[in-house]
Design a protein around this motif. Sequence first.
Motif, PDB file in Angstrom:
ATOM      1  N   SER A 104      -0.520   4.285   0.645  1.00  0.00           N
ATOM      2  CA  SER A 104      -1.154   5.284   1.517  1.00  0.00           C
ATOM      3  C   SER A 104      -1.392   4.693   2.898  1.00  0.00           C
ATOM      4  O   SER A 104      -2.531   4.653   3.373  1.00  0.00           O
ATOM      5  N   ASN A 105      -0.322   4.240   3.556  1.00  0.00           N
ATOM      6  CA  ASN A 105      -0.478   3.575   4.840  1.00  0.00           C
ATOM      7  C   ASN A 105      -0.900   4.522   5.962  1.00  0.00           C
ATOM      8  O   ASN A 105      -1.579   4.105   6.907  1.00  0.00           O
ATOM      9  N   ILE A 106      -0.503   5.797   5.878  1.00  0.00           N
ATOM     10  CA  ILE A 106      -0.923   6.749   6.911  1.00  0.00           C
ATOM     11  C   ILE A 106      -2.434   6.935   6.868  1.00  0.00           C
ATOM     12  O   ILE A 106      -3.120   6.868   7.908  1.00  0.00           O
ATOM     13  N   ARG A 107      -2.976   7.148   5.678  1.00  0.00           N
ATOM     14  CA  ARG A 107      -4.433   7.299   5.548  1.00  0.00           C
ATOM     15  C   ARG A 107      -5.147   6.019   5.977  1.00  0.00           C
ATOM     16  O   ARG A 107      -6.168   6.071   6.670  1.00  0.00           O
ATOM     17  N   ARG A 108      -4.596   4.886   5.588  1.00  0.00           N
ATOM     18  CA  ARG A 108      -5.195   3.592   5.944  1.00  0.00           C
ATOM     19  C   ARG A 108      -5.187   3.376   7.457  1.00  0.00           C
ATOM     20  O   ARG A 108      -6.169   2.910   8.038  1.00  0.00           O
ATOM     21  N   SER A 109      -4.071   3.726   8.099  1.00  0.00           N
ATOM     22  CA  SER A 109      -3.979   3.530   9.548  1.00  0.00           C
ATOM     23  C   SER A 109      -4.915   4.471  10.299  1.00  0.00           C
ATOM     24  O   SER A 109      -5.535   4.074  11.297  1.00  0.00           O
ATOM     25  N   LEU A 110      -5.048   5.708   9.839  1.00  0.00           N
ATOM     26  CA  LEU A 110      -5.950   6.651  10.494  1.00  0.00           C
ATOM     27  C   LEU A 110      -7.407   6.219  10.347  1.00  0.00           C
ATOM     28  O   LEU A 110      -8.209   6.386  11.278  1.00  0.00           O
ATOM     29  N   LEU A 111      -7.749   5.654   9.192  1.00  0.00           N
ATOM     30  CA  LEU A 111      -9.101   5.132   9.006  1.00  0.00           C
ATOM     31  C   LEU A 111      -9.370   3.976   9.960  1.00  0.00           C
ATOM     32  O   LEU A 111     -10.445   3.893  10.576  1.00  0.00           O
ATOM     33  N   THR A 128       0.827  -1.210   0.000  1.00  0.00           N
ATOM     34  CA  THR A 128       0.000   0.000   0.000  1.00  0.00           C
ATOM     35  C   THR A 128       0.859   1.257   0.000  1.00  0.00           C
ATOM     36  O   THR A 128       1.849   1.345   0.729  1.00  0.00           O
TER      37      THR A 128
END
Length: 302
Positions: free
Chosen positions: A100-107, A98
Amino acid sequence: MKSLTVTKKKIKKSRILEVDLLRGFPIFLVVLFHLCYDFTELPNIFSNFQTNIVNHPQLASLIEFCSSIMSNDVIHDYLVPLFAGMFLFACGISTSLTRSNIRRSLLLCLVASLISLGSYGLSHFLKMDLFIPWGIIHIMAFSILVYALLELIAKKVFKKEIHPLIPLALGVLILFTGLLLRQGIKINNHLLSWPTTSAYLGNDLKHEFTFLDFIYSALGKSLNYIDWWPIFPFAGVIFIGIAIGQALFREHRYSYLKPGKYQLVLKPIGFIGSHTIWIYVLHQPIIIIILGIMSLSMGFNL
């Protein structure tokens, strides 16, 4: 040139079947396991259960069967950790793929917060300890966020991608530290271990949950009964999955596995695996609503 661009887009958008299978099979079993758990809790929810269940012998047999599954030590001690490990390992592989791991983790942090709040409210409504301060979504959110920050530091400071040996070493360290703390480590004839005490809410649900309780649950020092996968050792499984994903799929992001004649079996599991978060978040509310409507229509009273 145009066909080459189309091919690249197809490769980029194609899913890796191995990862979806590693996620799909465990999440299917999770739904069945939670269904069994919900059936076993019916006697604790309805006030007239004992008097009314005699009118529904088939339901009584089903609850007895589910209770035998929930009380099976082999399932709890070996199969549940095994299939949860598969799910977390697949999470690690998909994290390595992935961008976009930051966006994924925040979600996932948002989803985990909703699960904690919802389970806390449900605990007080049903007068049962169903609180989930730290579950499998929490450990996924935490591990992905840590890896995303490591990725950011590697790119911004060192101008490099993270080598697979780094998440591998981190994963092995976390995994074995957690296992040792559970078994106990003798240092100068002194046993260092983390006893797993529980019941944050207590039987009377009056215990006030503190931030320290949350930290203890996250690290593995204290447990919660319903859904508990602490950082030590289970974050290690995710980081090992990240390392394996980097090694296998970094150069070519496509599936090695071809379904062939097993397509009718593998494709549905793969479809489930491609929608695991939605299934995990929504399956319990759906099951509870269906069981509630069914039970109330059969004459059971809250």
